[in-house]
Design an enzyme around this catalytic site. Structure first.
Site, PDB file in Angstrom:
ATOM      1  CG  HIS A  14      -1.789  -1.307   1.187  1.00  0.00           C
ATOM      2  ND1 HIS A  14      -2.850  -1.523   0.345  1.00  0.00           N
ATOM      3  CD2 HIS A  14      -1.643  -2.456   1.915  1.00  0.00           C
ATOM      4  CE1 HIS A  14      -3.346  -2.737   0.563  1.00  0.00           C
ATOM      5  NE2 HIS A  14      -2.628  -3.329   1.501  1.00  0.00           N
TER       6      HIS A  14
ATOM      7  CD  GLU B 289      -2.125  -3.707   4.858  1.00  0.00           C
ATOM      8  OE1 GLU B 289      -1.426  -4.619   4.345  1.00  0.00           O
ATOM      9  OE2 GLU B 289      -3.324  -3.514   4.564  1.00  0.00           O
TER      10      GLU B 289
ATOM     11  CG  HIS C  60       0.500  -6.817   1.999  1.00  0.00           C
ATOM     12  ND1 HIS C  60      -0.422  -5.945   1.463  1.00  0.00           N
ATOM     13  CD2 HIS C  60       1.448  -6.997   1.046  1.00  0.00           C
ATOM     14  CE1 HIS C  60      -0.046  -5.621   0.231  1.00  0.00           C
ATOM     15  NE2 HIS C  60       1.090  -6.243  -0.036  1.00  0.00           N
TER      16      HIS C  60
ATOM     17  CD  GLU D 275      -1.810 -10.401   4.405  1.00  0.00           C
ATOM     18  OE1 GLU D 275      -1.661  -9.448   5.216  1.00  0.00           O
ATOM     19  OE2 GLU D 275      -2.492 -10.319   3.369  1.00  0.00           O
TER      20      GLU D 275
END
Length: 615
Positions: free
Chosen positions: A448, A462, A515, A577
């Protein structure tokens, strides 16, 4: 053959028939799929089957390369994980049952067989709540093959199966236990219902070796080698460990130590801490109900008793464009060790001493196994199979112990990189610190950024967490001499396609995207690692193992996922993640200095271990 195939179609159309109105009102739900090796039957069970009648003909499709047939069960849901049974010989090679689609609901049954297989040996029946696939005398000589080794650490074929186990008579003498494990054991019956395929109820440690005993069928995954401290990890899928054995430390002599624990609800983990990580290999008993993990330079092969046998036959077959399998048959139940390097598969046939070298070479001449060789050893024979780096290896043994099948899937051939037509992206020049080697190039992708804030909870975005952790990873990698490209170094938006373009122009050894996860349920927490291409699996395994060991959060496992950045990059690529922003306690941890630094160090350790193993 054509006539027999026509008869088979008519037979299936007759025997697999249900009431069309029943399907209009409900769905056929398969609740169990079982193999009976003694009668060579596969049964698909549903509580609704007896209520169903004619829906017309079941269409059977016959295909070549490889030779196989399949038929679909419409309006059907497979409520259990997909099933796959392997067979040694007798004409049938493999039977697979899986959910082909969910809209509409279709279950597909695929049967692979030899070109000259007598189709009259294959029958289909409907008995009360079961659809029966009868392998008429097809398995008389050598029955079902069970999976004993696999490279894949996260298989959709993992399942919970009810079984009965027995508790063995306690023996104090370690050598007697090892000898008995590889011969005949006496048991005191104790009924126990378990959601597992193998139950470990005995551990015996000796100099340079540990014996795991139990009931069921033991399997093992490709070991992982980790550092700080130096250790090798063996995971046993579909395995339950007796509560009293978990997390106890056993000495294997010198600095070597052993532990076994319940890694997840259906997976056991063996950890051997040792400087000799590459010398420990798994050795399987004749009945596949005991596993000896030993240092090949320390164990005494006198432990492995049994009369010497012979190889009685060889065969190979092509599964698809990427996969082929080799099968060896024996005149006695096999005791064997299994080793896997990046470029070789090695099987130690400890109680086999005789084979026909000319027949072996002839059987595999012109096949993917033509460079395989068998050599004599102080104890038995050694089979060595060269493989391409990035191949996937799976091994099976017959239920009677008299066959060994090794299946190899070659790595996907990467397409040549093509000219990019998108807007050019400026790739920053990476300067490796002086006095370091710059041995590898890594792309670190902070998920992101900019207007794309990522997952958000209570004002926490995030994008800031991923960038923080990514910078820490960059700093640690550069300090060790790596060349590092960051897809973003600040709070800026970078499109997914631009991230891929940057990576492709940089031509790294690996690509790691960072992430933070999110869920509608606040209770969800833990670490996941995602990959897409086959050659990315080793990277996913090592980085995930490092994260799972270092971070105090549930291990949610590996996933094959089609995320854009790991799908479109042509180098090994993963997406990690590192926790759930939607979980209150984990969000607080992810914002803390300790968790972020520990995560970065674990990712770097995983990268180091990946390149160490790649050597």
């Amino acid at each position: 053959m054509k006539k027999l195939f026509t008869i088979l179609i008519l037979f299936i159309a007759f025997t697999l028939s249900f009431v069309s109105s029943a399907f209009a009102e409900g769905t056929f739900k398969i609740t169990a799929a079982n193999l009976d090796t003694s009668n060579a039957l596969i049964s698909l069970t549903s509580s609704h089957l007896t209520e169903m009648g004619d829906i017309g003909s079941i269409k059977v499709i016959h295909l070549k390369n490889p030779t196989r047939l399949y038929f679909d069960l419409p309006n059907t849901i497979l409520s259990i994980p997909k099933k796959s049974w392997q067979f040694a010989y007798g004409g049938i090679k493999q039977i697979r049952i899986s959910q082909f689609s969910t809209n509409p609901n279709i279950v597909r049954v695929v049967i692979y067989y030899d070109d000259d297989f007598d189709m009259s040996k294959l029958q289909f029946l409907k008995v009360q709540n079961n659809v029966i696939i009868k392998l008429k005398n097809a398995l008389a000589q050598n029955p079902f093959m069970q999976n004993t080794y696999r490279d894949d650490h996260a298989s959709s074929s993992d399942f919970y199966e009810y079984m009965t186990v027995s508790e063995s008579v306690n023996q104090n003498d370690t050598l007697s236990q090892i000898n008995n494990a590889f011969n005949t054991q006496s048991f005191q019956k104790q009924e126990l219902r378990l959601n597992t395929k193998f139950y470990v109820d005995r551990v015996s440690a000796k100099n340079g070796a540990v014996l795991l005993g139990g009931m069921g069928s033991v399997g093992i995954e490709k070991p992982m080698i980790l550092s700080n401290p130096s250790r090798i990890i063996f995971d046993l899928p579909n395995t339950l460990v007796n509560q009293s054995l978990r997390n106890k430390e056993y000495s294997l002599g010198g600095a070597d130590k052993f532990k076994i624990g319940q890694f997840s609800v259906n997976k056991a983990r063996v950890v051997i801490t040792t400087p000799d990580v590459t010398k420990y290999i798994p050795i399987y008993s004749k009945d596949n109900q005991a596993l000896l993990i030993g240092n090949t330079e320390k164990i005494s092969y006198d432990m492995i008793t049994g009369s010497d046998g012979s190889i009685t036959g060889f065969s190979d077959y092509k599964i698809d464009d990427q996969s082929s399998a080799m099968t060896l048959n024996f005149n006695t139940a096999l005791i064997h060790g299994f080793d896997r390097t990046n470029t070789q598969v090695i099987a130690y046939l400890y109680n086999i001493s005789n084979f026909n070298k000319e027949a072996f070479q002839k059987a595999f001449d012109g096949t993917p196994f033509e460079k395989a060789e068998i050599t004599t050893q102080p104890k038995g024979l050694k089979l060595t199979i060269p493989i391409e780096y990035g191949s996937l290896v799976t091994a099976f043994t017959g239920a009677d112990g008299k066959s060994l099948k090794i299946q190899i899937k070659a790595p996907r051939q990467q397409e040549e990189k093509k000219e990019t037509v998108s807007t050019p992206v400026t790739v920053p020049v990476i300067t490796v610190p002086k006095g370091t080697t710059g041995k590898h190039k890594v792309v670190i992708d902070a998920g992101h950024g900019g207007s794309d804030v990522g997952a958000t909870r209570n004002g926490t975005h995030e994008k800031f967490i991923t960038l923080d952790v990514a910078k820490r990873v960059e700093k640690l990698l550069k300090a060790q001499g790596y060349g590092v490209l960051m897809t973003r170094t600040g709070d800026t938006f970078v499109s997914l396609s631009d991230r891929v373009t940057m990576s492709e122009e940089y031509e790294p050894d690996i690509f790691v995207s960072i992430h933070v996860n999110s869920s509608t349920s606040e209770s969800s927490k833990g670490i996941e690692t995602h990959y897409y291409h086959q050659e990315s699996i080793p990277l996913a395994q090592t980085v995930h193992a490092s994260l799972a060991s270092a971070i105090d959060s549930p291990n949610r496992g590996l996933f094959k996922s089609k995320f854009y950045v790991i799908n479109h990059t042509t180098d090994p690529a993963i997406l990690v993640e590192i926790g759930f922003i939607s979980n209150t306690s984990e969000r607080a941890a992810l914002l803390g200095e300790a968790r972020k630094q520990a995560t970065a160090k674990a990712i770097v350790e995983g990268i180091n271990n990946y390149f160490k193993n790649s050597k």
